[in-house]
Scaffold this motif. Structure first.
Motif, mmCIF file in Angstrom:
data_model
loop_
_atom_site.group_PDB
_atom_site.id
_atom_site.type_symbol
_atom_site.label_atom_id
_atom_site.label_comp_id
_atom_site.label_asym_id
_atom_site.label_seq_id
_atom_site.Cartn_x
_atom_site.Cartn_y
_atom_site.Cartn_z
ATOM 1 N N LYS A 107 41.342 39.049 35.429
ATOM 2 C CA LYS A 107 41.745 39.877 34.324
ATOM 3 C C LYS A 107 41.985 41.250 34.471
ATOM 4 N N GLY A 108 42.976 41.783 33.811
ATOM 5 C CA GLY A 108 43.332 43.144 34.163
ATOM 6 C C GLY A 108 44.505 43.464 34.894
ATOM 7 N N GLN A 109 45.094 42.277 35.649
ATOM 8 C CA GLN A 109 45.934 42.310 36.548
ATOM 9 C C GLN A 109 47.259 42.069 35.939
ATOM 10 N N ASP A 110 48.376 42.659 36.559
ATOM 11 C CA ASP A 110 49.511 42.305 35.895
ATOM 12 C C ASP A 110 50.045 40.861 35.676
ATOM 13 N N ALA A 111 50.141 40.222 34.694
ATOM 14 C CA ALA A 111 50.215 38.757 34.400
ATOM 15 C C ALA A 111 51.495 38.344 35.018
ATOM 16 N N TYR A 112 52.649 38.986 35.230
ATOM 17 C CA TYR A 112 53.668 38.483 35.847
ATOM 18 C C TYR A 112 53.443 38.439 37.428
ATOM 19 N N GLU A 113 52.846 39.428 37.880
ATOM 20 C CA GLU A 113 52.748 39.332 39.477
ATOM 21 C C GLU A 113 51.742 38.161 39.626
ATOM 22 N N VAL A 114 50.818 37.929 38.631
ATOM 23 C CA VAL A 114 49.670 36.953 39.289
ATOM 24 C C VAL A 114 50.702 35.463 39.083
ATOM 25 N N GLY A 115 51.421 35.546 38.006
ATOM 26 C CA GLY A 115 52.489 34.288 37.842
ATOM 27 C C GLY A 115 53.365 33.901 39.061
ATOM 28 N N TYR A 116 53.898 35.219 39.682
ATOM 29 C CA TYR A 116 54.446 34.928 41.104
ATOM 30 C C TYR A 116 53.534 34.428 42.137
ATOM 31 N N ALA A 117 52.481 34.664 42.259
ATOM 32 C CA ALA A 117 51.529 34.379 43.243
ATOM 33 C C ALA A 117 51.352 32.835 43.104
ATOM 34 N N GLU A 118 50.764 32.422 41.740
ATOM 35 C CA GLU A 118 50.843 31.046 41.581
ATOM 36 C C GLU A 118 51.874 30.322 41.803
#
Length: 480
Positions: free
Chosen positions: A320-331
């Motif tokens: 929560k609160g993190q850049d959604a696209y950066e989280v998606g990249y990591a996933e």
């Protein structure tokens, strides 16, 4: 002289008498048959008829079950696997179009011609494959519905991308909002629909594999029963006549044995080859397709991280609160290679990079059954590690406020993450081409092992039945 029609009680009595005569005739015929069956010639006729019927049934069921399996094997090679591959290509084309649109947006108003051409080629390819899939998809309501949904949404997506381009050329920040909305439609509606289409076609491929490789137990059981009956008849003949062999029964047994052995060996070879085409062809293709899709989605998220500039964040959960696209990249990277970290030594090219066990690239390597199939996967793994190192450097620049440098490290030429991604995509495409050839070779070997078996079984069964009747006929002639 004409007689008046019989009516009333007289007619009923006449009909009853006629019916009684028919029943009597039927009983008399049955009694004669029973009496004849108690004699040796009668028994021989019954035995001959039963043997011929068993051999014919064995041949007919063999031809039927082999034909069904050959049809299923043909469907694997010519229909269900190509449809599954087309569905995967639709997904890849859509994902690549989304990734390329973001790259073009980052390049500014004057987007590179080659980037624009790639985007248009992706959209055209997806549209053509949709038409082709709609024409070839039969009996699957799920597949037809997903094709319809993708066909309706694709023009909406491309319209939003064009709006984003128009605003971007004018330097208006509204372009980024249009692109994010287009990406939402792609991620939340188009790609899920394409994924369900791929799953439906892949499930159909699995059904065809199961049907093509299932053992023809009915035919095998009838073959064993026919040989056992022929053996018992031969033994009975020997005990009553002291003749070692009845040539007719021997020929019938030989024909039945040939069909049974041909069936067992032919189907065994077909099953082995088809299982090999599945384990080291279709399954490899499935994993490589997933790996290529994950790399495309990771690239799209990487680009959109720079487009959104932190405007889209995760609203709940541990991130929560993190850049959604950066989280998606990591996933996506985690699914592709097992983690989102990188070993700088291996990524630099000095050592061989290794994907974490259970990751898509690790599974793709395990499924490859030769060095030609493993080599591009190994090199792709090294390039993914290189990509991760370069991505971290780009993120560090962006976090420090050096947007221009970060953008150059993402969409620039040599040394950029774009260069790493393009190489990964190229290597995975090379691995897919190799596994497609391996699949085709093994699957062709599998269906080739069944060639001629259905016809051969029918012919040999007819000859075997005739031989059994002739064998019994020779014995019957001794009573005349």
């Amino acid at each position: 002289m004409a007689y008046p029609p019989t009516t009333g009680a007289a007619g009923a009595a006449a009909a009853g008498a006629l019916s009684g005569r028919r029943r009597a005739a039927w009983r008399e015929g049955l009694e004669r048959t029973r009496a004849a069956a108690t004699t040796e010639p009668g028994r021989l006729r019954v035995i001959g008829a039963v043997l011929a019927a068993l051999v014919v049934a064995f041949g007919a069921v063999t031809a039927w079950q082999v034909s069904d399996r050959q049809t299923a094997a043909d469907a694997v090679v010519e229909h269900s696997q190509p449809l599954s591959a087309d569905a995967a290509s639709i997904y890849r084309s859509l994902a690549d179009a989304d990734t390329t649109a973001a790259s073009a947006f980052l390049a500014g108003g004057q987007e590179p011609t080659e980037v624009r051409s790639r985007y248009e080629a992706d959209v055209d390819r997806a549209a053509k494959l949709l038409v082709q899939a709609a024409a070839n998809t039969e009996g699957s309501a799920t597949a037809r519905e997903e094709i319809r949904r993708i066909g309706e949404l694709l023009p909406v997506y491309t319209g939003l991308v064009e709006s984003a381009r128009a605003n971007n050329r004018q330097g208006l920040p509204l372009g980024g909002a249009y692109l994010r909305y287009a990406n939402d439609i792609m991620r939340q509606r188009l790609l899920p629909a394409a994924g369900r289409l791929y799953q439906a076609e892949t499930a159909r491929l699995g059904e065809d594999y199961e049907e093509a490789t299932s053992w023809p137990w009915a035919a095998i059981g009838l073959g064993v029963a026919a040989l056992a009956a022929l053996g018992l008849a031969q033994r009975r003949d020997f005990l009553r006549t002291n003749r070692v062999f009845n040539r007719g029964l021997l020929a019938s047994a030989a024909a039945s044995a040939v069909v049974l052995v041909w069936l067992a060996v032919g189907h065994g070879l077909a099953r082995s080859a088809l299982n090999d085409s599945n384990d080291h062809g279709a399954k490899s293709l499935h994993v490589l397709n997933e790996a290529r899709i994950d790399s495309l989605r990771a690239r799209g998220d990487e680009n959109l991280t720079l487009v959104a500039r932190g405007a889209v964040v995760v609203e709940k959960g541990k991130d929560k609160g993190q850049d959604a696209y950066e989280v998606g990249y990591a996933e996506q990277m985690s699914g592709l290679i097992g983690d989102d970290g990188a070993d700088s030594g291996s990524a630099a090219g000095g050592d061989k990079a290794v994907a974490a066990p259970g990751s898509l690239l690790a599974r793709a390597r395990d499924l490859a059954d030769d060095d030609e199939g493993r080599a591009p996967v190994d090199e792709a793994t090294t390039r993914v590690r290189e990509w991760q190192v370069r991505h971290k450097a780009a993120r560090a620049d962006d976090d420090a406020g050096n947007y221009k440098d970060a953008r150059e490290k993402v969409i620039g030429g040599e040394g950029s993450t774009g260069e790493s991604f393009d190489k990964v995509d190229e290597l995975l495409a090379k691995a897919l081409d190799h596994e497609q050839r391996e699949f085709k070779r093994a699957a062709d070997d599998g269906r080739g092992a069944l060639t001629g078996l259905a016809l051969g079984a029918g012919v040999l069964a007819a000859l075997g039945a005739a031989a059994a009747l002739l064998g019994m006929g020779r014995r019957l002639s001794e009573y005349r």
